[in-house]
Design a protein around this motif. Structure first.
Motif, PDB file in Angstrom:
ATOM      1  N   LYS B  46       0.831  -1.216   0.000  1.00 56.16           N
ATOM      2  CA  LYS B  46       0.000   0.000   0.000  1.00 56.16           C
ATOM      3  C   LYS B  46       0.860   1.259   0.000  1.00 56.16           C
ATOM      4  O   LYS B  46       0.661   2.165  -0.811  1.00 56.16           O
ATOM      5  CB  LYS B  46      -0.920   0.017   1.238  1.00 56.16           C
ATOM      6  N   SER B  47       1.826   1.318   0.927  1.00 58.63           N
ATOM      7  CA  SER B  47       2.672   2.512   1.018  1.00 58.63           C
ATOM      8  C   SER B  47       3.492   2.686  -0.249  1.00 58.63           C
ATOM      9  O   SER B  47       3.636   3.794  -0.767  1.00 58.63           O
ATOM     10  CB  SER B  47       3.602   2.416   2.222  1.00 58.63           C
ATOM     11  N   THR B  48       4.034   1.581  -0.728  1.00 53.91           N
ATOM     12  CA  THR B  48       4.824   1.625  -1.950  1.00 53.91           C
ATOM     13  C   THR B  48       3.993   2.185  -3.102  1.00 53.91           C
ATOM     14  O   THR B  48       4.439   3.051  -3.865  1.00 53.91           O
ATOM     15  CB  THR B  48       5.315   0.209  -2.305  1.00 53.91           C
ATOM     16  N   PHE B  92       2.605  12.122   5.901  1.00 57.61           N
ATOM     17  CA  PHE B  92       3.258  10.862   6.247  1.00 57.61           C
ATOM     18  C   PHE B  92       2.600  10.195   7.453  1.00 57.61           C
ATOM     19  O   PHE B  92       1.803  10.794   8.168  1.00 57.61           O
ATOM     20  CB  PHE B  92       4.741  11.114   6.532  1.00 57.61           C
ATOM     21  N   GLN B  93       2.997   8.945   7.651  1.00 59.18           N
ATOM     22  CA  GLN B  93       2.405   8.153   8.730  1.00 59.18           C
ATOM     23  C   GLN B  93       2.669   8.788  10.091  1.00 59.18           C
ATOM     24  O   GLN B  93       1.766   8.968  10.886  1.00 59.18           O
ATOM     25  CB  GLN B  93       2.991   6.750   8.674  1.00 59.18           C
ATOM     26  N   ARG B  94       3.956   9.104  10.331  1.00 58.01           N
ATOM     27  CA  ARG B  94       4.274   9.820  11.567  1.00 58.01           C
ATOM     28  C   ARG B  94       4.375  11.300  11.256  1.00 58.01           C
ATOM     29  O   ARG B  94       5.042  11.671  10.302  1.00 58.01           O
ATOM     30  CB  ARG B  94       5.600   9.314  12.137  1.00 58.01           C
ATOM     31  N   MET B 172      -2.089  10.388   1.639  1.00 60.20           N
ATOM     32  CA  MET B 172      -1.944  10.247   3.084  1.00 60.20           C
ATOM     33  C   MET B 172      -1.677   8.792   3.416  1.00 60.20           C
ATOM     34  O   MET B 172      -2.471   7.910   3.088  1.00 60.20           O
ATOM     35  CB  MET B 172      -3.220  10.696   3.791  1.00 60.20           C
ATOM     36  N   ASP B 173      -0.551   8.556   4.067  1.00 63.46           N
ATOM     37  CA  ASP B 173      -0.192   7.182   4.415  1.00 63.46           C
ATOM     38  C   ASP B 173      -0.491   6.935   5.893  1.00 63.46           C
ATOM     39  O   ASP B 173       0.269   7.346   6.759  1.00 63.46           O
ATOM     40  CB  ASP B 173       1.295   6.944   4.120  1.00 63.46           C
ATOM     41  N   GLU B 174      -1.582   6.292   6.164  1.00 58.97           N
ATOM     42  CA  GLU B 174      -2.018   6.029   7.543  1.00 58.97           C
ATOM     43  C   GLU B 174      -1.826   7.260   8.422  1.00 58.97           C
ATOM     44  O   GLU B 174      -1.142   7.206   9.437  1.00 58.97           O
ATOM     45  CB  GLU B 174      -1.249   4.828   8.123  1.00 58.97           C
TER      46      GLU B 174
HETATM   47 MG   LIG Z   1       2.619   1.065   5.005  1.00 60.37          MG
END
Ligand SMILES: [Mg+2]
Ligand SMILES: Nc1ncnc2c1ncn2[C@@H]1O[C@H](COP(=O)(O)OP(=O)(O)O)[C@@H](O)[C@H]1O
Lengths: 299, 257
Positions: B46-48, B92-94, B172-174
């Motif tokens: 997913k992130s990729t 980003f995720q964080r 948006m990644d998580e």
């Molecule tokens: Mg991911």
């Protein structure tokens, strides 16, 4: 107590003694130099020592200002010349160098740090002094602040380059990704995000370099000319001051100690005290910056 | 989906990390002014896949791609990467605010893209912070370090920072995975208000979240070679009520992943 416990506590005692010993050595050195310098402080006076612009031991004149100026100017020159190159090296190694180039450049920078300073002095003597002599300027003999600044710049380069590389490397990758994702180019990212984030680490790299610069002796003696005089531009424009001969605080001691006696000798110890205090100031500045670095975390 | 225009499109898209094929033959049309959720088990790519839309995968050594990725019909690999990333923002995720003031974070993008005027920057910052529902909390304290904000505020700041360059698409990644439920809810509300003007693609491993916020859902899964495939893509309602593929049904009903 078990055998293991005994070894443990013996070990701790040994380490404690080693720690105390180093403290003792520093304290004793300080006290000893201070004791030898006392006559000069008493008879000449601290203020006259620091602010006097004449150093003529034959006439009992002991002013350290020319040497303070010499050390200060040569250090300033070295930082101005060395910092851009060293910082460039640090950025290159941390951000852009391909693996194999890094593999070549990094060991050579480390090698640079290991070369004895007398070798740098030789290099200055054979290469820089004749080159600087080429400038047509009144009183210019090649020996002087410019040659010395260049030598010193090369000598502090490894320190500044490697410490700032570490500082730049420790900037979290999230910042880089954030900047790139907003459409920065690589260089914009380095300039606007990475370097500001590494600022205090880079500053402590510079201060460490300063410490090395202030203390350097033999290489300076070989190229700076060693004349006891206030560095001056000799009537020309202000930058001409770097073509002036000068003497450093360290050089003052090394050049005269072998024949000095009495008050003269004590005044040389006073020079040592001045150096001692200078280095202590520089080191505590570096320490304070590093502590802020470590404590500041992501900041 | 006949009534919507695709803004992002991939066709026969493959991505390799060295010799490892992480994405296999992905073809998808992502409609504009909507929220598309990418769901699937951890490690399915997913992130990729998300990073493919702003070419962030290029930062990873050894990555190669084949196939097409199009933004508004144009091949993104032919475009200037800086221009592309202005149009396709990322959260980003964080939360990753810069160690700078709130103001400097939000004005960062406009500044590097050439806006110098302080007044113009200030109005961009205000608009972006308002759009990110952060303005009321920070308006009197814009010189404060961004790192002093709470995690949820930091993430909204990162959204504001992305909005400030006026992108067309936001990836948006998580974005809420590091946040508490209240902060998560705020981000979800925020996304709803942003979709009128932006095309949003969100990766989430939280199916309830996907069902709550998205208009379209893409379900990804690894195949027998551990490469990520697009199993099914459609309106979120349809995916969650009448999935066409049995693997989608299994995943959604919690039978694996
Ligand atoms: Mg991911
Ligand atoms: N930088 C990388 N280098 C090599 N392999 C990677 C890298 N990032 C992710 N992968 C691999 O690609 C696959 C998909 O990862 P990712 O896109 O992070 O999945 P997800 O976001 O769905 O959890 C995983 O098998 C992962 O190990």
């Amino acid at each position: 107590m078990t055998r293991k416990g005994a070894v443990e506590s013996a070990m701790r005692t040994v380490l404690l003694c080693a720690g105390l010993a180093s403290l003792l050595i520093v304290a004793m050195t300080g006290i000893f130099i201070l004791r030898e310098a006392m006559p000069a402080f008493r008879e000449v006076g601290v203020w006259r020592l620091l602010s006097g612009s004449e150093w003529r031991p034959g006439q009992e004149l002991y002013g350290l200002l020319p040497m303070i100026a010499g050390s200060g100017l040569v250090t300033l020159g070295a930082v101005c010349l060395g910092l851009p190159i060293a910082l460039g090296c640090g950025i290159f190694l941390a951000e852009t160098a391909p693996g194999w180039i890094r593999g070549v450049v990094k060991p050579s920078i480390e090698l640079l740090a290991g070369i004895p300073s007398v070798v740098y002095g030789l290099f200055g003597l054979v290469v820089l002094v004749p080159a600087v002599r080429g400038f047509d300027y009144p009183g210019n003999a090649g020996f002087g602040l410019l040659s010395a600044s260049i030598v010193l710049a090369v000598m502090i380069l490894p320190t500044i380059a490697s410490v700032s590389e570490v500082a730049i490397r420790s900037v979290p990758d999230e910042y880089r990704k954030g900047a790139l994702a907003l459409g920065s180019t690589r260089w914009e990212m380095i300039r606007t995000v990475v370097l500001p984030a590494a600022r205090s680490g880079i500053l402590s790299a510079v201060v460490l370099g300063l410490g090395r610069a202030v203390g350097e002796t033999i290489a300076m003696i070989m190229v700076i000319g060693n004349s006891v005089m206030m560095p001056s531009a000799m009537g020309g424009p202000l930058p001409g001051i770097f073509l002036s001969r000068a003497r450093t605080l360290t050089g003052n001691i090394a050049v005269e100690m072998s024949y000095a006696t009495g008050l003269h000798s004590s005044a040389l110890f006073a020079t040592g005290v001045v150096l001692f205090v200078l280095i202590m100031l520089v080191n505590s500045a570096a320490r304070a910056l590093m502590a802020r670095n470590a404590g500041g975390g992501r900041g | 989906m006949a009534d919507t225009v695709p803004r992002l499109r991939t066709a026969g898209y493959n991505l390799y990390y060295g010799s490892f094929r992480a994405l296999r033959d992905i073809t998808i049309d992502i409609p504009e002014n909507s929220i598309t959720a990418i769901i699937g088990p951890s490690g399915c790519g997913k992130s990729t896949f998300l990073r493919s839309f702003n070419r962030m995968n290029e930062l990873i050594p050894g990555v190669t791609v084949t196939g097409k990725v199009l933004l508004d019909g144009e091949d993104i690999f032919r475009a200037d990467v800086v221009a592309l990333r202005r149009k396709v923002g990322m959260v980003f995720q964080r939360p990753n605010p810069f160690p700078k003031s709130i103001f400097d974070n939000v004005s960062y993008g406009p500044r590097i893209h050439g806006t110098r005027d302080r007044g113009v920057l200030a109005s961009i910052v205000e608009r972006s912070l308002r759009d990110a529902a952060l303005w009321d909390e920070v308006k009197d304290d814009q010189q404060k370090s961004a790192l002093a904000l709470s995690g949820g505020q930091q993430q909204r700041l990162c959204i504001a920072r992305a909005l400030a360059v006026e992108p067309e698409v936001i990836l948006m990644d998580e974005p809420a995975s590091a946040l508490d439920p209240v902060a998560t809810m705020r981000i979800e509300e925020l996304m709803q208000s942003l979709k009128q003007r932006y095309t949003i693609v969100i990766v989430t491993h939280n199916m309830q979240q996907a069902a709550r916020v998205s208009d379209f859902t893409a379900f990804m899964m690894t195949d027998g070679f551990r490469a990520g495939n697009l199993v099914e893509f459609g309106a979120t309602k349809q995916i969650f009520t009448t999935p066409a593929d049995s693997r989608t049904e299994d995943y959604i009903s919690g039978r694996f992943g």
